[in-house]
Design a protein around this motif. Structure first.
Motif, mmCIF file in Angstrom:
data_model
loop_
_atom_site.group_PDB
_atom_site.id
_atom_site.type_symbol
_atom_site.label_atom_id
_atom_site.label_comp_id
_atom_site.label_asym_id
_atom_site.label_seq_id
_atom_site.Cartn_x
_atom_site.Cartn_y
_atom_site.Cartn_z
ATOM 1 N N SER A 1 0.820 -1.219 0.000
ATOM 2 C CA SER A 1 0.000 0.000 0.000
ATOM 3 C C SER A 1 0.849 1.263 0.000
ATOM 4 O O SER A 1 0.327 2.359 -0.214
ATOM 5 N N PHE A 2 2.170 1.111 0.211
ATOM 6 C CA PHE A 2 3.076 2.262 0.223
ATOM 7 C C PHE A 2 3.901 2.330 -1.064
ATOM 8 O O PHE A 2 4.320 1.303 -1.610
ATOM 9 N N LYS A 3 4.152 3.560 -1.479
ATOM 10 C CA LYS A 3 5.100 3.812 -2.554
ATOM 11 C C LYS A 3 6.424 4.206 -1.919
ATOM 12 O O LYS A 3 6.474 5.113 -1.076
ATOM 13 N N VAL A 4 7.485 3.536 -2.315
ATOM 14 C CA VAL A 4 8.802 3.758 -1.726
ATOM 15 C C VAL A 4 9.612 4.700 -2.600
ATOM 16 O O VAL A 4 9.650 4.556 -3.829
ATOM 17 N N GLY A 5 10.261 5.680 -1.965
ATOM 18 C CA GLY A 5 11.146 6.584 -2.687
ATOM 19 C C GLY A 5 12.563 6.046 -2.717
ATOM 20 O O GLY A 5 12.798 4.842 -2.590
ATOM 21 N N ARG A 6 13.523 6.926 -2.832
ATOM 22 C CA ARG A 6 14.928 6.531 -2.939
ATOM 23 C C ARG A 6 15.374 5.758 -1.694
ATOM 24 O O ARG A 6 15.061 6.127 -0.570
ATOM 25 N N VAL A 7 16.123 4.674 -1.915
ATOM 26 C CA VAL A 7 16.665 3.854 -0.835
ATOM 27 C C VAL A 7 18.182 3.962 -0.851
ATOM 28 O O VAL A 7 18.810 3.815 -1.919
ATOM 29 N N THR A 8 18.779 4.234 0.297
ATOM 30 C CA THR A 8 20.232 4.235 0.400
ATOM 31 C C THR A 8 20.671 3.241 1.463
ATOM 32 O O THR A 8 19.944 2.977 2.428
ATOM 33 N N VAL A 9 21.855 2.696 1.280
ATOM 34 C CA VAL A 9 22.481 1.826 2.268
ATOM 35 C C VAL A 9 23.818 2.436 2.627
ATOM 36 O O VAL A 9 24.686 2.585 1.759
ATOM 37 N N SER A 10 23.945 2.859 3.879
ATOM 38 C CA SER A 10 25.145 3.534 4.370
ATOM 39 C C SER A 10 25.524 4.718 3.478
ATOM 40 O O SER A 10 26.695 4.921 3.121
ATOM 41 N N GLY A 11 24.508 5.473 3.079
ATOM 42 C CA GLY A 11 24.718 6.713 2.334
ATOM 43 C C GLY A 11 24.800 6.573 0.833
ATOM 44 O O GLY A 11 24.856 7.585 0.121
#
Length: 442
Positions: free
Chosen positions: A72-82
């Motif tokens: 039900s959620f739209k996910v934006g940008r994902v970062t891992v340790s920056g």
């Protein structure tokens, strides 16, 4: 190019869960250390905007991993340790591939934003679970799999972490969440409530409650959030809770959290709901006659049995529900009501008329919350108390909660510790009560 479109297919092992009953939930490749959640909730449209920062430690080297989050959620940008990471989001799984594999044992930080209209998680056996709208407000009841209805998480009881939960919503509303309220800021028409919980917590025990409540003190480190019109009746029905807390501390050891909060939502609920450091009741649990006081005891006892001591796997659910049910009987005994032995006799008579096809130590996912798990779990404790005597039994309970404080536990750990408190062989007792389906004759 959109990161979601160019993500690779999930690699083998990226979704490995740890739980024998619910292996499709959670991920065994890492342990979360801390969740930092900033939530903005609009009550009218029911819209939730969230920012999550998740600090975790890898087990093996991770070229990919997953978090649980509803579609039900739209996910934006994902970062891992920056660094930007590739990801896919479908089927309730946010699958992430870091720019570089996370080395074995290393800490890493996942940052993401998400937005949508939260809806409860649908389950095959327990209905809809998680974030849900009340007539006027929000209730979150996540046991056992509802946490992904409102935040990305490692949705397994075996992974416990610290939390910071910030919620911004309309100013007339009160927000209650786990832990201690560390700040409250009003800006124009909204108020931001920030709670911190340093004691490690399983995702299913995290909660947010939103409603037009009055906040009242019940005693040292005890408070309540209650609709104003119910305060007089509530004061009577929950008036013995401080006495109950003292009794349980004597029986089980020190209360394991900084505060305890009771929320009474302005709707009826089928059953009360436990969360870490708080419990949630409905208007039907406030009747002016203390008709639900046994449930007040049950939910308070879960703070020791279920929340501080959390099952390592859902098949050990009797360690939560059997102990909380037995606490109801102990409160009756402590407060001048029917002794535990009398309530055990009633329970045993009722269970004898039911089907004898449930194994308490391994009831199966479909029957995790079968009332027989609760009742036979409590009867197991009464049988143990009779076998070893009161001194050894209550010394066992206090040691059980002390040595496993804020940890995960199993049936085998409990039975092993129990044997250390007596010279009598306990294996036959535990075999009959926990591992065999017919209820013991004696």
């Amino acid at each position: 190019m959109n990161a979601q479109r160019k993500a690779p297919a999930a690699v083998a092992g990226a979704d490995r869960g740890m739980d024998s009953y619910l292996p499709e939930h959670g991920n065994g490749g890492y342990q979360v250390r801390h969740y930092d959640l900033d939530l903005d909730y609009r009550l009218g449209p029911g819209r939730l905007s969230g920012r999550a920062r998740i600090t975790a430690a890898a087990g093996p080297s991770l070229s990919a991993f997953s978090l649980d989050l509803e579609d039900s959620f739209k996910v934006g940008r994902v970062t891992v340790s920056g660094k930007a990471a590739r990801y896919t989001h479908r089927g309730g799984k946010l699958r992430v591939r870091p720019a570089k594999p996370v080395p074995a044992g290393a800490d890493f930080v996942v940052d993401l934003r998400y937005v949508g209209t939260p809806v409860p998680v649908r389950s095959a056996h327990w209905g809809e679970i998680g974030w849900d709208q009340l007539t006027d407000g929000v209730i979150v009841a996540s046991q056992p799999i509802g946490a992904p209805s409102w935040f990305p998480c490692n949705n397994t009881p075996a992974d416990k972490a610290a939390y910071r939960i910030s919620v911004t919503t309309a100013t007339p509303y009160t927000v209650v969440a786990n832990g201690v309220l560390v700040s409250q800021r009003t800006n124009a028409s909204t108020t931001t409530w920030v709670y911190e919980s340093t004691a490690p917590m399983a995702a299913y025990l995290a909660t947010v409650q939103i409603g037009q409540y009055e906040l009242v003190d019940l005693g040292p480190a005890q408070r309540a959030a209650v609709p104003g019109r119910l305060l007089p009746v509530f004061g009577h029905d929950f008036g013995r809770q401080p006495e109950m807390m003292s009794a349980f501390e004597a029986l089980f050891g020190q209360y394991p959290f900084e505060e305890y909060t009771v929320v009474v939502v302005d709707d009826e609920l089928d059953v009360p709901i436990e969360a870490q450091g708080l419990s949630v009741f409905g208007t039907n649990h406030v009747d002016g006659y203390r008709g639900a006081e046994h449930l007040v005891a049950h939910e308070l006892a879960h703070q020791w049995f279920g929340n501080s001591l959390t099952v390592a796997d859902w098949r050990h659910i009797w360690l939560n529900e059997g102990f909380a049910t037995y606490a109801e009987w102990l409160w009756s005994e402590c407060s001048g009501g029917v002794p535990a032995a009398g309530l055990a006799a009633r329970s045993r008579s009722e269970l004898a008329r039911q089907r004898q096809d449930l194994r308490v130590s391994d009831p199966g996912a479909r029957r995790m919350f079968d009332d027989r798990v609760y009742q036979r779990g409590a009867l197991t404790l009464q049988a143990l108390r009779v076998e070893v005597g009161d001194d050894a039994f209550f010394a066992l309970l206090r040691e059980w909660t002390l040595v496993n404080r804020h940890c995960t536990v199993t049936t085998e750990q409990f039975t092993t510790l129990a044997q250390r408190h007596t010279d009598r062989p306990l294996a036959p007792l535990f075999r009959r009560w926990l591992h065999e389906t017919p209820m013991p004759l004696a």
